[in-house]
Design an enzyme around this catalytic site. Sequence first.
Site, PDB file in Angstrom:
ATOM      1  N   HIS A 474       0.805  -1.212   0.125  1.00 12.91           N
ATOM      2  CA  HIS A 474      -0.134   0.012  -0.070  1.00 12.91           C
ATOM      3  C   HIS A 474       1.051   1.277  -0.021  1.00 12.91           C
ATOM      4  CE1 HIS A 474      -3.639   2.334   1.131  1.00 12.91           C
ATOM      5  NE2 HIS A 474      -2.608   3.122   1.737  1.00 12.91           N
ATOM      6  N   GLU A 475       1.899   1.465   0.895  1.00 13.45           N
ATOM      7  CA  GLU A 475       2.515   2.556   1.095  1.00 13.45           C
ATOM      8  C   GLU A 475       3.486   2.617  -0.083  1.00 13.45           C
ATOM      9  OE1 GLU A 475       1.802   4.792   2.842  1.00 13.45           O
ATOM     10  OE2 GLU A 475       0.483   3.687   3.954  1.00 13.45           O
ATOM     11  N   HIS A 478       1.704   4.561  -2.802  1.00 16.08           N
ATOM     12  CA  HIS A 478       1.843   5.922  -2.599  1.00 16.08           C
ATOM     13  C   HIS A 478       3.234   6.436  -3.118  1.00 16.08           C
ATOM     14  CE1 HIS A 478      -1.960   6.660  -0.509  1.00 16.08           C
ATOM     15  NE2 HIS A 478      -1.762   6.056   0.586  1.00 16.08           N
ATOM     16  N   HIS A 481       3.415   6.718  -6.523  1.00  9.07           N
ATOM     17  CA  HIS A 481       2.549   7.950  -7.134  1.00  9.07           C
ATOM     18  C   HIS A 481       3.494   9.317  -7.079  1.00  9.07           C
ATOM     19  CE1 HIS A 481      -1.597  10.070  -6.766  1.00  9.07           C
ATOM     20  NE2 HIS A 481      -1.134   9.995  -7.759  1.00  9.07           N
TER      21      HIS A 481
HETATM   22 ZN   LIG Z   1      -2.897   5.205   1.833  1.00 12.61          ZN
END
Ligand SMILES: [Zn+2]
Length: 690
Positions: A474-475, A478, A481
């Site tokens: 998940h991180e 990010h 991104h």
């Molecule tokens: Zn998040």
Amino acid sequence: MSRDPVDATNPLLSPWPGDLGLPPYAAIEAGHFEPAFDRALAEHSAEIEAIATQAGAPSFENTAAALDRSGRLLARIEPVFSGLCNSFTSPELQAIDRKMAPRLAAHHAAIRRDPRLYARLDALLQKVETLGLDAEQRRLLERLHLDARLAGAQLAPAARERLGEIVERQAALMTQFAQNVLAEEQNCLWLEDEADLAGLPESARASARAAAAERGRPDDWAITLSRSAVVTFLTFSERGDLRQQAFRRWKGRGANPGPQDNRPLAAELLRLRGELARLHGHATYADFALSDRMAGTPARALELLYAVWEPAKRRAAEELAALEAVACDEGGPATIEPWDWRFYSEQVRRRRYALDDAGIKPYFALENMLAALFDCAQRLFGVRFVERGDAPRYAAELRVYEVLRGDGSRVGTFVFDNFARSNKRSGAWMSALRWQSRNGGEVLPVIFNNSNFARSAAGEAVLLSLDDVRTLFHEFGHGLHGLLSDVTFDRLSGTKVLRDFVELPSQLFEHWALEPEVLARHARHCATGEPMPQSLIERVLLARRFNQGFETVGYAASALVDLLLHGREDSAAVDIAAFERETLAQLGMPPAIAPYHHLPHFQHLFAGNYAAGYYVYLWAEVLDADGYRAFVEAGNPFDPAVAQRLLRHVYSRGGSLDPAEAYRAFRGRDATVQPLLEKRGLAAAEAQPA
Ligand SMILES: [Zn+2]
């Protein structure tokens, strides 16, 4: 501008050595920050003054682009400071933070609501069609104009001034709220007798021992109140009495009378937010906040939450029945309490899927999972991560990488700070030390991923739970991104997108964690190097929907409480504990499940930027569940054409495109909610295996 003598010895103000964009951490002392902030704030204010008072008529270049370029020295120092405050804090840094947070918040807010800048931006926007702007330039102008309106630049002077006071006071309260939670998390559950460890796997015992040693009691065991430590304890401890104690302390953070009581801080924040919304002409803070989100209105966000609430409760009731049956079999309690749920659900999981965490974890060594992240990033987006042992860092255990494209050109710098420390905030998060942009010179991104994994005993591999692996992916989503951002303007860079779009790249990336192809390649036993057996992979995949009733109810309860709390029209002071209790009762919250966060320690709302926005994870999950189908439909989790569209319209686009348009450009249509319900096993027709 002449420089005073302090500059020469202040590493924050001198050029940073090395090619990675990292500061010389070893040379930075807490005392360097205030003088550096003084200079950076003064420089930024001077730049703003020059833009606001220039004689030339407003142009895109002398106003919007110039604003985007301003404040680079401050932008260099601020994330170094907040990074250390979050991950390597000290009483000195905390004191500076309490002093600087309101000052910095006031500085930024004053610029956003400056009526002179707003007048220039507004004049430009009025004739935007005649300016010959490209799509990203237009987006920047619209964004800066909206930032100014949301900060109150268009309001009468008295209202503007009052907004300034509110923003400053909010920052002070939020800093104190976070510091109180961190202090309360030091309130460990101490175990002094081997018998208190019954049921705990070896890795959890080692972590508890290490946590105790770090706190000066090497002969005892400490269960810290960080999420991963408590959840592990609640999952495995056979001692219902100790589970109850750990649970009560964990869920009681911030609600203990005394200097760390967060209840009055939250109540004041809510009162200020209500006032702020009314100054903007909105009835409630939720209306105000949602006006700058993809969802648009609280009603649309609530509609999504209610669409999952009843199906999730039905699924949770089925799950509870299975837990009660096992508890009955094993001589456990007749009523499952919230501190029993994880323990008995682990028993059910073992029986139903022949899976237990202790059997899975050896296949998820941290080192192998880092390799899996890098491999997925390379196969999808063509980037390589090369470790740089020579990089400066604030703690020796940080891992620093330069990120390269296939042709060897540099994408940026990436840093992992993976382990829990007593001077580090709990949870997992991504942050940027520097954002990508090319407005007045190429700026490459410097991105951090923080986690709070427990360290292993010396010489042993760090093993992750499935939950940890998902968090890691998940991180990293990010992180990508931020890293893959390819835009002109800093304001539109990386994760600077609407709050209910920002979780799309992160949640989408979680899907690759459990791709059979990824598991086969990277989920190798830490001792033998053997790949995960096919039957185990199949059972892991089957178990994905296990306990999703519990998870969805816990999450959605917090998201509903958040939206309803910030949606109150009543401006009277609120007793947050009573509000939460009454709201959950009205919603029919199952008594065996606790919300993910209780309000007195709900940092998303009261120490972060997620007020009236905890729903965004579910909103983005509609997009990620639907978006991942594009790879499924292509028949290849690394399909080059789909990956290319994903990079082009989502991961590299930042906020340079309207999010709904960006999604449509990637997927060819709008998202539907059905894939989310199926992913969580909540779709009406689906039955849970017996
Ligand atoms: Zn998040």
